[in-house]
Design an enzyme around this catalytic site. Structure first.
Site, PDB file in Angstrom:
ATOM      1  N   CYS A 156       0.748  -1.280   0.088  1.00 29.44           N
ATOM      2  CA  CYS A 156       0.018   0.098   0.005  1.00 29.44           C
ATOM      3  C   CYS A 156       0.995   1.260   0.160  1.00 29.44           C
ATOM      4  O   CYS A 156       1.771   1.451   0.918  1.00 29.44           O
ATOM      5  CB  CYS A 156      -0.949  -0.120   1.162  1.00 29.44           C
ATOM      6  SG  CYS A 156      -1.930   1.586   1.504  1.00 29.44           S
ATOM      7  N   ASP A 157       0.806   2.011  -1.132  1.00 27.78           N
ATOM      8  CA  ASP A 157       1.413   3.257  -1.171  1.00 27.78           C
ATOM      9  C   ASP A 157       1.411   4.139   0.237  1.00 27.78           C
ATOM     10  O   ASP A 157       2.163   5.017   0.608  1.00 27.78           O
ATOM     11  CB  ASP A 157       0.946   4.082  -2.404  1.00 27.78           C
ATOM     12  CG  ASP A 157       1.769   3.493  -3.540  1.00 27.78           C
ATOM     13  OD1 ASP A 157       2.574   2.500  -3.321  1.00 27.78           O
ATOM     14  OD2 ASP A 157       1.097   3.533  -4.787  1.00 27.78           O
TER      15      ASP A 157
END
Length: 108
Positions: A9-10
C-alpha cells in the site's frame, strides 16, 4: 509504534517513511501476511466502527451484495485488504485511522 496495513500500500509506505524520518520507532505489520487477532480487530472496531471498512477499495467493489451485508468483523477477517489503511497504534494505546493531515499533525 505499529502501523497496520499492507506492505504494497502506497499510503502505508508513505506513512512509515515519514514517521521514521520524524524519529519514531516504527514497525509495519502487513495484515495480509499476519492477520489481525480477534482482540486487535475488536479494539479497532470499537475505536473506528464501520469506518474501518474501506468501501472505496477494489476488494469492496468485487463483493456481492450479500457479502457487503456481512458484519464488519467477519468481512475484515475474511478480506484483510478491506481494512482502511493504515491503522496506527501509537504510544499510550492511542489509535489513528488513515494518513490525512489531522493524523500527520498529531504524530509528527
Amino acid at each position: 509504534m505499529i502501523v497496520y496495513g499492507l506492505k504494497t500500500c502506497d499510503t502505508c509506505r508513505k506513512a512509515v517513511k515519514e514517521l521514521l524520518a520524524a524519529g519514531h520507532d516504527v514497525v509495519l505489520r502487513d495484515v495480509r501476511a499476519e492477520p489481525l487477532s480477534a482482540a486487535d480487530l475488536a479494539l479497532f472496531l470499537d475505536a473506528f466502527g464501520a469506518a474501518l471498512v474501506n468501501r472505496r477499495s477494489t476488494t469492496w467493489r468485487g463483493l456481492s451484495d450479500a457479502e457487503r451485508e456481512t458484519a464488519p468483523e467477519d468481512l475484515l477477517s475474511a478480506h484483510p485488504a478491506l481494512m482502511k489503511r493504515p491503522v496506527i497504534a501509537a504510544a499510550g494505546g492511542q489509535l489513528y485511522l488513515g494518513w490525512d493531515a489531522k493524523v500527520q499533525a498529531a504524530l509528527m
